[in-house]
Design a protein around this motif. Structure first.
Motif, PDB file in Angstrom:
ATOM      1  N   TYR A   1      38.245  32.423  74.959  1.00  0.00           N
ATOM      2  CA  TYR A   1      36.941  33.033  74.579  1.00  0.00           C
ATOM      3  C   TYR A   1      36.268  32.563  73.241  1.00  0.00           C
ATOM      4  O   TYR A   1      35.218  32.249  72.849  1.00  0.00           O
ATOM      5  N   ALA A   2      37.310  32.207  72.273  1.00  0.00           N
ATOM      6  CA  ALA A   2      36.856  31.475  70.905  1.00  0.00           C
ATOM      7  C   ALA A   2      36.391  30.222  71.365  1.00  0.00           C
ATOM      8  O   ALA A   2      35.117  30.138  70.674  1.00  0.00           O
ATOM      9  N   TYR A   3      37.056  29.539  72.130  1.00  0.00           N
ATOM     10  CA  TYR A   3      36.434  28.227  72.346  1.00  0.00           C
ATOM     11  C   TYR A   3      34.811  28.341  73.152  1.00  0.00           C
ATOM     12  O   TYR A   3      34.089  27.650  72.805  1.00  0.00           O
ATOM     13  N   ILE A   4      34.883  28.985  74.106  1.00  0.00           N
ATOM     14  CA  ILE A   4      33.260  29.113  74.654  1.00  0.00           C
ATOM     15  C   ILE A   4      32.395  29.727  73.667  1.00  0.00           C
ATOM     16  O   ILE A   4      31.192  29.218  73.874  1.00  0.00           O
ATOM     17  N   ALA A   5      32.609  30.331  72.933  1.00  0.00           N
ATOM     18  CA  ALA A   5      31.874  31.285  72.142  1.00  0.00           C
ATOM     19  C   ALA A   5      31.320  30.429  70.893  1.00  0.00           C
ATOM     20  O   ALA A   5      30.300  30.408  70.196  1.00  0.00           O
ATOM     21  N   THR A   6      32.099  29.331  70.566  1.00  0.00           N
ATOM     22  CA  THR A   6      31.849  28.525  69.388  1.00  0.00           C
ATOM     23  C   THR A   6      31.731  27.229  69.675  1.00  0.00           C
ATOM     24  O   THR A   6      30.401  26.660  69.460  1.00  0.00           O
TER      25      THR A   6
ATOM     26  N   ILE B   1      33.876  40.559  68.655  1.00  0.00           N
ATOM     27  CA  ILE B   1      35.269  41.102  68.360  1.00  0.00           C
ATOM     28  C   ILE B   1      35.825  41.654  69.493  1.00  0.00           C
ATOM     29  O   ILE B   1      36.927  41.374  70.134  1.00  0.00           O
ATOM     30  N   CYS B   2      35.204  42.491  70.047  1.00  0.00           N
ATOM     31  CA  CYS B   2      35.555  43.152  71.303  1.00  0.00           C
ATOM     32  C   CYS B   2      35.635  42.274  72.575  1.00  0.00           C
ATOM     33  O   CYS B   2      36.690  42.363  73.394  1.00  0.00           O
ATOM     34  N   ALA B   3      34.747  41.234  72.660  1.00  0.00           N
ATOM     35  CA  ALA B   3      34.878  40.304  73.715  1.00  0.00           C
ATOM     36  C   ALA B   3      36.204  39.089  73.593  1.00  0.00           C
ATOM     37  O   ALA B   3      36.610  39.227  74.453  1.00  0.00           O
ATOM     38  N   LEU B   4      36.474  39.067  72.311  1.00  0.00           N
ATOM     39  CA  LEU B   4      37.883  38.600  72.088  1.00  0.00           C
ATOM     40  C   LEU B   4      39.076  39.354  72.636  1.00  0.00           C
ATOM     41  O   LEU B   4      39.928  38.815  73.213  1.00  0.00           O
TER      42      LEU B   4
ATOM     43  N   SER C   1      35.638  34.729  64.792  1.00  0.00           N
ATOM     44  CA  SER C   1      37.017  34.288  65.428  1.00  0.00           C
ATOM     45  C   SER C   1      37.814  33.457  64.618  1.00  0.00           C
ATOM     46  O   SER C   1      39.063  33.469  64.801  1.00  0.00           O
ATOM     47  N   THR C   2      37.357  32.788  63.840  1.00  0.00           N
ATOM     48  CA  THR C   2      38.087  31.972  62.604  1.00  0.00           C
ATOM     49  C   THR C   2      38.897  32.879  61.959  1.00  0.00           C
ATOM     50  O   THR C   2      40.415  32.696  61.959  1.00  0.00           O
ATOM     51  N   PHE C   3      38.385  34.016  61.601  1.00  0.00           N
ATOM     52  CA  PHE C   3      39.302  34.899  60.810  1.00  0.00           C
ATOM     53  C   PHE C   3      40.407  35.704  61.692  1.00  0.00           C
ATOM     54  O   PHE C   3      41.622  35.681  61.275  1.00  0.00           O
ATOM     55  N   VAL C   4      39.774  36.031  62.628  1.00  0.00           N
ATOM     56  CA  VAL C   4      40.528  36.842  63.618  1.00  0.00           C
ATOM     57  C   VAL C   4      41.844  35.930  64.103  1.00  0.00           C
ATOM     58  O   VAL C   4      43.103  36.101  63.890  1.00  0.00           O
ATOM     59  N   VAL C   5      41.472  34.429  64.391  1.00  0.00           N
ATOM     60  CA  VAL C   5      42.807  33.750  64.867  1.00  0.00           C
ATOM     61  C   VAL C   5      43.521  33.608  63.381  1.00  0.00           C
ATOM     62  O   VAL C   5      44.730  33.320  63.924  1.00  0.00           O
ATOM     63  N   ILE C   6      43.257  33.368  62.739  1.00  0.00           N
ATOM     64  CA  ILE C   6      44.138  32.979  61.438  1.00  0.00           C
ATOM     65  C   ILE C   6      44.798  34.017  61.054  1.00  0.00           C
ATOM     66  O   ILE C   6      46.171  33.999  60.870  1.00  0.00           O
ATOM     67  N   LEU C   7      44.405  35.292  61.156  1.00  0.00           N
ATOM     68  CA  LEU C   7      45.322  36.513  60.900  1.00  0.00           C
ATOM     69  C   LEU C   7      46.182  36.754  62.116  1.00  0.00           C
ATOM     70  O   LEU C   7      47.333  36.703  61.682  1.00  0.00           O
ATOM     71  N   VAL C   8      46.210  36.465  63.113  1.00  0.00           N
ATOM     72  CA  VAL C   8      46.796  36.639  64.541  1.00  0.00           C
ATOM     73  C   VAL C   8      47.884  35.485  64.511  1.00  0.00           C
ATOM     74  O   VAL C   8      49.010  35.985  64.533  1.00  0.00           O
ATOM     75  N   PHE C   9      47.393  34.142  64.073  1.00  0.00           N
ATOM     76  CA  PHE C   9      48.422  33.409  63.981  1.00  0.00           C
ATOM     77  C   PHE C   9      49.413  33.859  62.914  1.00  0.00           C
ATOM     78  O   PHE C   9      50.751  33.360  63.285  1.00  0.00           O
ATOM     79  N   ALA C  10      49.020  33.898  61.779  1.00  0.00           N
ATOM     80  CA  ALA C  10      50.150  34.081  60.773  1.00  0.00           C
ATOM     81  C   ALA C  10      50.957  35.210  61.247  1.00  0.00           C
ATOM     82  O   ALA C  10      52.067  35.182  61.007  1.00  0.00           O
TER      83      ALA C  10
END
Lengths: 321, 407
Positions: free
Chosen positions: A218-223, A71-74, A157-166
């Motif tokens: 970062y989400a891309y390289i980590a996943t 999370i911090c790296a994101l 990252s999936t949940f972080v991104v969905i939350l941020v996106f919404a």
């Protein structure tokens, strides 16, 4: 069934970075700045996130908390993407530069930063993060059916991104500041005449854009890229740009575009292991081509009035009509 | 002194270049401080290599080889730069040059590698010519796709270009992986194609290889410079060029003036595609260059994307592209020399990207230069207007003098 769930899980993982970076593109372009530098911002954000993980690991901090590190790296990726995008907004807003040129320059600069600093500090052009930092956050193989798509073998990252996106999509369309921001991309003279600070809004839009691109990087390289940060991100930034245009500069369109593209891409990735597809005997290149062709076909079939912000790419000059 | 707009443009470009070198040298100083193995003498060596580039070797043969290679690598860059520039003049952002470059490569190599003319060089040159033509047709057709999408469906060319790039990359790997007779198995390499050198269908050298022996140089550079000059004339002196530029400047006005803006958009992309394709063809038809087709589907060729900075640095002027492409390759050549002084080659890319960044607001430099001048002129004019009767001729003179002083 099992195969379909597998494909859908992969689709989500692939679509997530695309989704958030494309939304980043929307923020910049809705405020009136063409952000061609999405690719560069992704590379830079991803690299900084990886350096952060490397430093934590070297200092022995949070070794037993890989998800907290994630999370911090994101956040670090987002922050550095935002900082990097200031180079774009400064030249585009303050110096009224040609935004295509500035974006191209930033796309060239990010890989060289990674290569130069990678060689100086790590003696190689990339950083490999240990597997523990890039593992799944949740594994629930017992969940029934389609719940497993989101909640089995999933990354944080999936949940972080969905939350941020919404949240950001709602904010862009429903809040006062969001409306002001969009006005600056459509008609900055009108926005200025009612007291909106166009320069400020464009800085805001581009900075959010850079932050989202860094986060997505970062989400891309980590996943997807298994924890390797290097000087290229496989054209994902440009792809996100294409998805943004495909989605008609609109968050819902982007969701459709990213999921569709991700799904088709993942069919290709698993084509050799799914018996049904393997029996047809087409080479992997065929499946690689399919998503791009489908995007073109869908663009033609469902074309509508372009949602392109009318003032994008045009530096705002006070008093100009 | 700075009456000439071209002169001003050059001055602005020089300013950008100076800024780029300053940043590059700062990075080198930073690396010298951080890295204990490097000393001040390394720094001075590095700066020497940076400026002298391919000329920095004491050995004349090495200089000739480096110079010849540099000129050879300029060739495809000029073509992709021209491709981007011509499309830009019509208001289109051709980010699809990598795909067009690859389709040109595909078309040309399919001809040149399938016909063995090792015994008959005369026939080989004819085959080479045919290969170029086929390459251009392939690239032009590939460029037509975004053009048609833009003109008839009003779909943004950027998205179509990005999609067609990856389609082209996959097609190239797909096609060549099935052409087993073209794969360079004799030399024990996998995923590489054979070279045109052994087949007699390589690009004629026009004797350039005698001047700069040991390098890849061939006649491509001459062909490319001629093409650039032809397009300079087409764009600035012909009705067709004017129509293209009019479409770029204002699509609606062009339509209102009776120009067929749809036709112009498609044509411009067709030309852009053909130009990028020539770059790919000339690069891989060289006697000594082999295509590594195995990884193309995952990596687009850098020449395609580097055409964008080459075009933008030249302000999309066809002749300017020759110079900007040469300059960018010169910096890259310096970069590979930098390694001898203990620095990494990427510093050269730092410099070129900083130069492009500054080029983004070179128009601001220009504006500042012009504004300053206007103010001065205004002052001079009011000063002269104090005596009521002044002949026009004498009015010119002091103005000129004043400018000389301030400059």
């Amino acid at each position: 069934m099992e195969n379909l769930i597998l494909i859908l899980q992969k689709t989500i993982i692939y679509a997530i970075p695309l989704l958030i970076v494309a939304l980043g593109g929307v923020f910049a372009e809705r405020s009136g700045v063409i952000n061609l530098a999405l690719e560069g911002e992704m590379i830079f954000g991803a690299f900084m996130g990886a350096i952060f993980v490397y430093l934590l690991q070297k200092g022995g901090v949070w070794l037993d908390k890989p998800q907290l590190t994630f999370i911090c790296a994101l956040a670090v990726g987002a922050g550095s993407g935002a900082l990097y995008s200031l180079l774009l907004s400064f030249s585009a807003v303050k110096l009224k530069s040609d935004q295509t040129i500035s974006g191209t320059a930033l796309n060239m600069l990010a890989p060289t930063i990674v290569n130069t600093f990678g060689l100086v500090f790590f003696l190689q052009e990339k950083i490999n993060m240990p597997y523990t930092f890039t593992g799944y956050a949740i594994i629930n193989s017992n969940l029934p059916g389609f719940l497993r798509i989101l909640f089995d073998k999933a990354y944080l990252s999936t949940f972080v991104v969905i939350l941020v996106f919404a949240l950001l999509s709602i904010w862009l369309y429903k809040s006062k500041v969001g409306t002001h921001l969009r006005a600056c991309g459509e008609h900055p003279q009108a926005a200025d005449s009612v007291g909106i600070n166009v320069a400020k809004m464009r800085y805001l839009g581009t900075t959010i854009s850079g932050a989202l691109a860094g986060l997505g990087g970062y989400a891309y390289i980590a996943t997807v890229a298994n924890g390797t940060a290097e000087a290229t991100i496989g054209g994902m930034g440009f792809l996100a740009l294409a998805i943004m245009i495909f989605g008609n500069w609109n968050p819902i369109g982007i969701v459709i575009g990213a999921l569709m593209f991700g799904f088709l891409k993942c069919i290709g990735a698993v084509s050799s292991s799914v018996p049904f597809l393997a029996n047809i005997g087409l080479p992997p290149y065929f499946y690689n081509i399919v998503p791009y062709v489908v995007v073109l076909v869908v663009l033609v079939l469902f074309r509508k009035k372009s949602g392109c912000p009318k003032a994008e790419g045009i530096p705002y000059e006070k008093g100009q009509r | 002194m700075m009456k000439n707009p071209i002169l001003k443009q050059i001055l602005a470009s020089v300013l950008c270049i100076i800024c780029g070198f300053i940043v590059g040298i700062l990075v080198m100083i930073l690396i010298t401080v951080v890295n204990k193995d490097l000393s001040v003498s390394n720094l001075f060596d590095g700066i020497k290599y940076l400026f002298l580039g391919p000329f920095s070797s004491p050995n004349a043969a090495t200089v000739k080889r480096n110079l010849g290679n540099m000129i050879f690598y300029i060739t495809p860059l000029i073509m992709t730069g021209l491709s981007v520039a011509i499309a830009f003049k019509t208001g289109l952002f051709n980010i699809g040059a990598p795909g067009q470059f690859l389709m040109g490569t595909l078309g040309s190599l399919m001809i040149a590698l399938h016909i063995n003319c090792a015994d008959n060089r005369g026939l080989g040159i004819l085959v080479w010519l045919l290969a170029i033509v086929v390459g251009v047709i392939c690239g032009a057709a590939w460029g037509a796709i975004p053009g048609i999408f833009k003109a008839f469906f009003d779909i943004n060319e950027v998205v179509v270009c990005i999609m067609t790039n990856w389609i082209a990359a996959n097609i190239v790997t797909w096609v060549f992986s099935n052409q087993t007779s073209l794969i360079n198995i004799p030399e024990g390499k996998s995923a590489y194609l054979i070279k045109t050198g052994g087949l007699g269908t390589y690009t004629p050298t026009f004797g350039l290889d005698k001047i700069l022996p040991g390098s890849y140089i061939d006649g491509g550079i001459i062909i490319v410079i001629i093409i650039a000059i032809i397009f300079f004339i087409v764009m600035s002196k012909t009705k067709f060029g004017f129509e293209l530029k009019a479409c770029g400047a204002n699509k609606h006005a062009a339509k209102y003036a009776g120009m067929n803006e749809k036709k112009n958009i498609v044509l411009s992309m067709v030309i852009a595609g053909g130009l990028a394709a020539v770059g790919g063809s000339l690069y891989y038809l060289n006697a000594g260059i082999e295509l590594q087709y195995g990884s193309i589907y995952a990596n687009l060729p850098e020449y395609g994307f580097n055409g964008i900075p080459a075009a933008l640095l030249a302000n999309c002027d066809p002749v300017g592209v020759i110079f900007s492409a040469s300059f960018l390759r010169y910096i890259s050549a310096s970069g590979s020399r930098l390694q001898l002084a203990g620095y990494n080659a990427y510093i050269a890319s730092v410099i070129s990207s900083v130069i492009i960044y500054f080029a983004g607001f070179s128009r601001l430099f220009l504006m500042l230069l012009s504004k300053k001048r206007k103010k001065e002129e205004a002052k001079v004019v009011t000063a002269i207007e104090v005596p009521p009767v002044v002949e026009e001729k004498t009015e010119e003179a002091p103005e000129e003098e004043n400018k000389e002083e301030t400059a």
